[in-house]
Motif scaffolding. Sequence first.
Motif, PDB file in Angstrom:
ATOM      1  N   MET A   1      10.343  19.664  14.237  1.00  9.80           N
ATOM      2  CA  MET A   1       9.529  20.813  14.616  1.00  9.80           C
ATOM      3  C   MET A   1       9.736  21.144  16.087  1.00  9.80           C
ATOM      4  N   LYS A   2      10.043  22.404  16.381  1.00 10.58           N
ATOM      5  CA  LYS A   2      10.248  22.823  17.757  1.00 10.58           C
ATOM      6  C   LYS A   2       8.918  22.918  18.485  1.00 10.58           C
ATOM      7  N   ILE A   3       8.954  22.673  19.780  1.00 10.67           N
ATOM      8  CA  ILE A   3       7.765  22.743  20.599  1.00 10.67           C
ATOM      9  C   ILE A   3       8.003  23.773  21.703  1.00 10.67           C
ATOM     10  N   SER A   4       7.018  24.578  22.001  1.00  9.48           N
ATOM     11  CA  SER A   4       7.178  25.637  22.991  1.00  9.48           C
ATOM     12  C   SER A   4       7.314  25.047  24.389  1.00  9.48           C
ATOM     13  N   ALA A   5       7.828  25.859  25.300  1.00 12.74           N
ATOM     14  CA  ALA A   5       7.952  25.425  26.689  1.00 12.74           C
ATOM     15  C   ALA A   5       6.582  25.130  27.284  1.00 12.74           C
ATOM     16  N   GLU A   6       5.593  25.896  26.878  1.00  9.26           N
ATOM     17  CA  GLU A   6       4.218  25.703  27.367  1.00  9.26           C
ATOM     18  C   GLU A   6       3.692  24.329  26.972  1.00  9.26           C
ATOM     19  N   LEU A   7       3.942  23.952  25.702  1.00 10.47           N
ATOM     20  CA  LEU A   7       3.471  22.651  25.240  1.00 10.47           C
ATOM     21  C   LEU A   7       4.307  21.510  25.814  1.00 10.47           C
ATOM     22  N   ARG A   8       5.581  21.750  26.062  1.00  7.19           N
ATOM     23  CA  ARG A   8       6.408  20.727  26.717  1.00  7.19           C
ATOM     24  C   ARG A   8       5.884  20.447  28.122  1.00  7.19           C
ATOM     25  N   ALA A   9       5.509  21.516  28.823  1.00 10.09           N
ATOM     26  CA  ALA A   9       4.974  21.356  30.176  1.00 10.09           C
ATOM     27  C   ALA A   9       3.647  20.600  30.126  1.00 10.09           C
ATOM     28  N   PHE A  10       2.827  20.923  29.139  1.00 14.36           N
ATOM     29  CA  PHE A  10       1.552  20.223  29.001  1.00 14.36           C
ATOM     30  C   PHE A  10       1.776  18.751  28.686  1.00 14.36           C
ATOM     31  N   SER A  11       2.720  18.453  27.800  1.00 17.23           N
ATOM     32  CA  SER A  11       3.037  17.058  27.468  1.00 17.23           C
ATOM     33  C   SER A  11       3.475  16.291  28.711  1.00 17.23           C
ATOM     34  N   GLY A  12       4.205  16.981  29.585  1.00 16.43           N
ATOM     35  CA  GLY A  12       4.625  16.347  30.829  1.00 16.43           C
ATOM     36  C   GLY A  12       3.436  16.010  31.714  1.00 16.43           C
ATOM     37  N   ARG A  13       2.491  16.949  31.824  1.00 18.64           N
ATOM     38  CA  ARG A  13       1.288  16.688  32.620  1.00 18.64           C
ATOM     39  C   ARG A  13       0.460  15.572  32.002  1.00 18.64           C
ATOM     40  N   LEU A  14       0.442  15.549  30.689  1.00 21.44           N
ATOM     41  CA  LEU A  14      -0.311  14.540  29.957  1.00 21.44           C
ATOM     42  C   LEU A  14       0.313  13.158  30.112  1.00 21.44           C
ATOM     43  N   GLY A  15       1.645  13.123  30.076  1.00 20.58           N
ATOM     44  CA  GLY A  15       2.357  11.855  30.199  1.00 20.58           C
ATOM     45  C   GLY A  15       2.732  11.251  28.863  1.00 20.58           C
ATOM     46  N   HIS A  16       2.936  12.113  27.858  1.00 20.46           N
ATOM     47  CA  HIS A  16       3.351  11.604  26.543  1.00 20.46           C
ATOM     48  C   HIS A  16       4.260  12.622  25.870  1.00 20.46           C
ATOM     49  N   ASP A  17       5.413  12.160  25.415  1.00 23.25           N
ATOM     50  CA  ASP A  17       6.378  12.993  24.698  1.00 23.25           C
ATOM     51  C   ASP A  17       6.166  12.764  23.206  1.00 23.25           C
ATOM     52  N   PHE A  18       5.691  13.763  22.502  1.00 22.32           N
ATOM     53  CA  PHE A  18       5.315  13.623  21.093  1.00 22.32           C
ATOM     54  C   PHE A  18       6.527  13.593  20.175  1.00 22.32           C
ATOM     55  N   ALA A  19       6.603  12.542  19.361  1.00 21.45           N
ATOM     56  CA  ALA A  19       7.611  12.488  18.307  1.00 21.45           C
ATOM     57  C   ALA A  19       7.212  13.424  17.170  1.00 21.45           C
ATOM     58  N   ARG A  20       5.904  13.619  17.015  1.00 23.40           N
ATOM     59  CA  ARG A  20       5.360  14.517  15.981  1.00 23.40           C
ATOM     60  C   ARG A  20       4.522  15.587  16.675  1.00 23.40           C
ATOM     61  N   PRO A  21       5.161  16.629  17.196  1.00 21.90           N
ATOM     62  CA  PRO A  21       4.446  17.655  17.965  1.00 21.90           C
ATOM     63  C   PRO A  21       3.381  18.393  17.163  1.00 21.90           C
ATOM     64  N   GLU A  22       3.466  18.316  15.839  1.00 21.61           N
ATOM     65  CA  GLU A  22       2.434  18.974  15.038  1.00 21.61           C
ATOM     66  C   GLU A  22       1.056  18.353  15.269  1.00 21.61           C
ATOM     67  N   LEU A  23       1.045  17.080  15.662  1.00 22.06           N
ATOM     68  CA  LEU A  23      -0.231  16.436  15.989  1.00 22.06           C
ATOM     69  C   LEU A  23      -0.847  17.053  17.239  1.00 22.06           C
ATOM     70  N   LEU A  24      -0.027  17.339  18.221  1.00 25.74           N
ATOM     71  CA  LEU A  24      -0.521  17.988  19.436  1.00 25.74           C
ATOM     72  C   LEU A  24      -1.011  19.390  19.121  1.00 25.74           C
ATOM     73  N   GLN A  25      -0.276  20.105  18.308  1.00 26.69           N
ATOM     74  CA  GLN A  25      -0.696  21.462  17.958  1.00 26.69           C
ATOM     75  C   GLN A  25      -2.053  21.454  17.255  1.00 26.69           C
ATOM     76  N   ARG A  26      -2.250  20.489  16.373  1.00 30.95           N
ATOM     77  CA  ARG A  26      -3.535  20.413  15.692  1.00 30.95           C
ATOM     78  C   ARG A  26      -4.646  20.058  16.679  1.00 30.95           C
ATOM     79  N   ALA A  27      -4.364  19.147  17.603  1.00 26.97           N
ATOM     80  CA  ALA A  27      -5.373  18.733  18.579  1.00 26.97           C
ATOM     81  C   ALA A  27      -5.821  19.899  19.445  1.00 26.97           C
ATOM     82  N   LEU A  28      -4.949  20.875  19.619  1.00 25.52           N
ATOM     83  CA  LEU A  28      -5.261  22.012  20.479  1.00 25.52           C
ATOM     84  C   LEU A  28      -5.776  23.222  19.706  1.00 25.52           C
ATOM     85  N   THR A  29      -6.027  23.057  18.416  1.00 22.72           N
ATOM     86  CA  THR A  29      -6.480  24.166  17.576  1.00 22.72           C
ATOM     87  C   THR A  29      -7.986  24.124  17.386  1.00 22.72           C
ATOM     88  N   HIS A  30      -8.671  25.082  17.964  1.00 22.06           N
ATOM     89  CA  HIS A  30     -10.125  25.172  17.850  1.00 22.06           C
ATOM     90  C   HIS A  30     -10.510  25.775  16.502  1.00 22.06           C
TER      91      HIS A  30
END
Length: 229
Positions: A1-30
């Motif tokens: 699954m591709k991850i946007s540049a915005e989410l890549r930048a956020f992952s960098g600030r967070l300090g974790h590179d997601f192997a399953r970026p869909e988990l991050l997308q769900r975490a950010l879905t209100h």
Amino acid sequence: MKISAELRAFSGRLGHDFARPELLQRALTHGSIASTTRPDNQRLEFLGDRVLGLTMAEALFSADRAASEGQLAPRYNALVKGETCAAVAREIGLGDVLKLGRSEMLSGGRRKEALLADALEAVIAAIYLDAGLEAARGVILKHWADRLKNVDSDSRDAKTVLQEWAQANGMTPPRYVQTARSGPDHAPEFEITVRLDDGREAIASGQGTKRSIEQAAAQALLDRIEGTT
């Protein structure tokens, strides 16, 4: 699954590179934008709250092996409370990448304390599910490092400290008065004045709960008192 540049930048600030970026997308879905094909982050929030709690409890237990339960509990509460989680969320720009419905976005959802705190807990759960407890612990300790160092001062409840000071000096408990309110109902801003029997007072204002603004007013008055002693 591709991850946007915005989410890549956020992952960098967070300090974790997601192997399953869909988990991050769900975490950010209100919930305001969730659908049958895009679940919201509430279940992750539930799990992340427990991961954060365990990490903070372990860190405090290890940092001060002589501390009693009565000393550890307020420190723990200061580290895991919603205000602290929201502050960490702001530091890493979490609000900028939240996925919100139009109405929630227009009502200032990216700045709401409870929404930011909940989303951060969901992100913690996403890291845990993506890479395990050690990875989640590492990210948490990275972003809570300064707060763990200063936990004794941060765990002081300003209202309680001010009340104890007033009583020790022969005064009745401080009085908190709402002196102004502005903003819409969904995002009110309060102005609170705290007064002592001897006439000293302080004012705090801002967006949040009345209790949080009362705490800020109490702290402002404590700072003034300490500056004159």
